[in-house]
Design an enzyme around this catalytic site. Structure first.
Site, PDB file in Angstrom:
ATOM      1  N   GLY A   7      55.705  22.972  47.849  1.00  0.00           N
ATOM      2  CA  GLY A   7      54.317  22.810  47.443  1.00  0.00           C
ATOM      3  C   GLY A   7      54.236  22.229  46.049  1.00  0.00           C
ATOM      4  O   GLY A   7      54.403  22.942  45.062  1.00  0.00           O
ATOM      5  N   ALA A   8      54.013  20.915  45.956  1.00  0.00           N
ATOM      6  CA  ALA A   8      53.966  20.242  44.649  1.00  0.00           C
ATOM      7  C   ALA A   8      52.529  20.117  44.164  1.00  0.00           C
ATOM      8  O   ALA A   8      52.144  19.120  43.564  1.00  0.00           O
ATOM      9  CB  ALA A   8      54.627  18.870  44.744  1.00  0.00           C
ATOM     10  N   GLY A   9      51.738  21.136  44.434  1.00  0.00           N
ATOM     11  CA  GLY A   9      50.347  21.138  44.016  1.00  0.00           C
ATOM     12  C   GLY A   9      50.171  21.729  42.636  1.00  0.00           C
ATOM     13  O   GLY A   9      51.066  21.675  41.790  1.00  0.00           O
ATOM     14  N   VAL A  11      50.040  24.772  41.416  1.00  0.00           N
ATOM     15  CA  VAL A  11      50.939  25.835  40.975  1.00  0.00           C
ATOM     16  C   VAL A  11      52.397  25.389  41.053  1.00  0.00           C
ATOM     17  O   VAL A  11      53.128  25.420  40.060  1.00  0.00           O
ATOM     18  CB  VAL A  11      50.728  27.114  41.810  1.00  0.00           C
ATOM     19  CG1 VAL A  11      51.748  28.187  41.423  1.00  0.00           C
ATOM     20  CG2 VAL A  11      49.310  27.641  41.620  1.00  0.00           C
ATOM     21  N   LYS A 185      46.552  41.427  42.049  1.00  0.00           N
ATOM     22  CA  LYS A 185      46.155  40.023  41.903  1.00  0.00           C
ATOM     23  C   LYS A 185      45.075  39.696  42.932  1.00  0.00           C
ATOM     24  O   LYS A 185      44.094  39.009  42.631  1.00  0.00           O
ATOM     25  CB  LYS A 185      47.354  39.101  42.084  1.00  0.00           C
ATOM     26  CG  LYS A 185      46.990  37.617  42.002  1.00  0.00           C
ATOM     27  CD  LYS A 185      48.140  36.717  42.360  1.00  0.00           C
ATOM     28  CE  LYS A 185      47.726  35.251  42.363  1.00  0.00           C
ATOM     29  NZ  LYS A 185      48.814  34.344  42.809  1.00  0.00           N
ATOM     30  N   GLU A 268      40.930  28.908  51.005  1.00  0.00           N
ATOM     31  CA  GLU A 268      41.734  30.047  51.471  1.00  0.00           C
ATOM     32  C   GLU A 268      40.862  31.262  51.792  1.00  0.00           C
ATOM     33  O   GLU A 268      41.218  32.391  51.466  1.00  0.00           O
ATOM     34  CB  GLU A 268      42.768  30.433  50.417  1.00  0.00           C
ATOM     35  CG  GLU A 268      43.858  29.412  50.181  1.00  0.00           C
ATOM     36  CD  GLU A 268      44.887  29.920  49.202  1.00  0.00           C
ATOM     37  OE1 GLU A 268      46.053  30.122  49.590  1.00  0.00           O
ATOM     38  OE2 GLU A 268      44.526  30.121  48.024  1.00  0.00           O
TER      39      GLU A 268
END
Length: 303
Positions: A7-9, A11, A185, A268
């Site tokens: 996941g290179a988004g 975060v 969280k 989400e």
């Protein structure tokens, strides 16, 4: 140690840049089109002052990845988890450890079923967002990463990861209460997302309106009640933190879920709010504010 980030988004990309900056061995598992963009432009970070920097990144795809990594940092959106699990299978060797930083809690069961005994709990906090051009905008510098065994044991593999990350810009820590950390969280994200969505504004504008802070407090109460009935009562300091964040005068705080919805991007909602509402229904616990916020987020905004 060798790190694979899935996941290179907002975060995962930010974590990759911080690891690269501190000379850790890091690779991104991405889709072929994202790999082409990264090969051409690098991983671009946009600082709060508007300046940008690009990091050359090693990438692999699901077709080329090999089981040669010590740690997988899984930073995809919850709705992308099934695809990520499929893509990851070629990367998982017998000693690979998976640290997810997804929102909610349901992903742990799915990951443990796919990679039994190789999944830790994880909590990552950043203030970043992915721009339409693929750059990662830093809203506030810094990243924290907590991780630990799901049963709370202090193990050699956790200590090794903590030691290896100790010289990185990521504020990392091993936790013997990681499951509680994940639920807490979730408390903040669900409370914040529901409050932003129901009242349509950031915290500062909400608090400035008559009844705004009271509504935020009521949302926190609902989330705490559901979690307590589910057997995961948040600790006092976590509840106080959520209340403080959501009632701070002048704050520009919004959740990524709310920002995604406003921008017409996938949301989400099921992992953050839908799961809580379903738990509330099973436990016969009233959660009307959470249910209303979940319904609102399921409605696609008009173009």
């Amino acid at each position: 140690m060798r790190y694979l980030i899935v996941g290179a988004g907002a975060v995962g990309g930010y974590l990759a840049a911080l690891l690269q900056e501190s000379d850790h061995r890091v690779t991104l598992l991405v889709r072929p089109e994202r790999a082409r963009i990264l090969a051409r432009d690098g991983l671009v970070l946009a600082e709060p002052d508007g300046s940008t920097s690009a990091f050359p990144m090693e990438t692999v795809t699901a077709d080329t990845v090999r089981p040669e990594y010590d740690v997988v940092l899984l930073s995809v959106k919850a709705y992308a988890l099934p695809g990520a699990i499929a893509d990851l299978r070629g990367a998982i060797g017998p000693g690979t450890v998976v640290i997810p930083s997804l929102n909610g809690i349901a992903h742990i069961e799915a990951l443990d079923a796919a990679f039994p005994g190789q999944v830790l709990g994880g909590v990552c906090l950043t203030a970043t967002e992915l721009r339409d051009d693929g750059a990662i905008r830093i809203l506030r510098p810094g990243a924290t990463l907590g991780f630990g065994e799901l049963d709370g044991r202090d193990t050699e593999r956790v200590r090794r990861i903590a030691d290896d990350l100790s010289d990185s810009p990521i504020e990392s820590s091993a936790s013997t209460t990681i499951v509680a950390d994940m639920w807490e969280k979730w408390l903040l994200l669900a409370s914040g997302g529901a409050t932003n969505t129901l009242l349509g504004a950031d915290v500062g504008r909400i608090v400035a309106a008559d009844g705004g802070a009271r509504t935020a407090e009521a949302v926190v109460d609902e989330v705490v009640d559901v979690m307590t009935r589910a057997g995961h009562a948040p600790r006092t300091d976590a509840v106080q933190r959520a209340r403080g964040v959501l009632t701070e005068a002048g704050s520009h705080f919004t959740t990524s879920m709310y920002r995604d919805h406003r921008a017409g991007r996938p949301v989400e909602v099921e992992a953050v709010l839908g799961d809580l509402v379903r738990r509330a229904d099973r436990l016969d616990t009233p959660a009307p504010l959470l249910a209303a916020a979940a319904a609102a987020l399921r409605i696609v905004p008009e173009s």
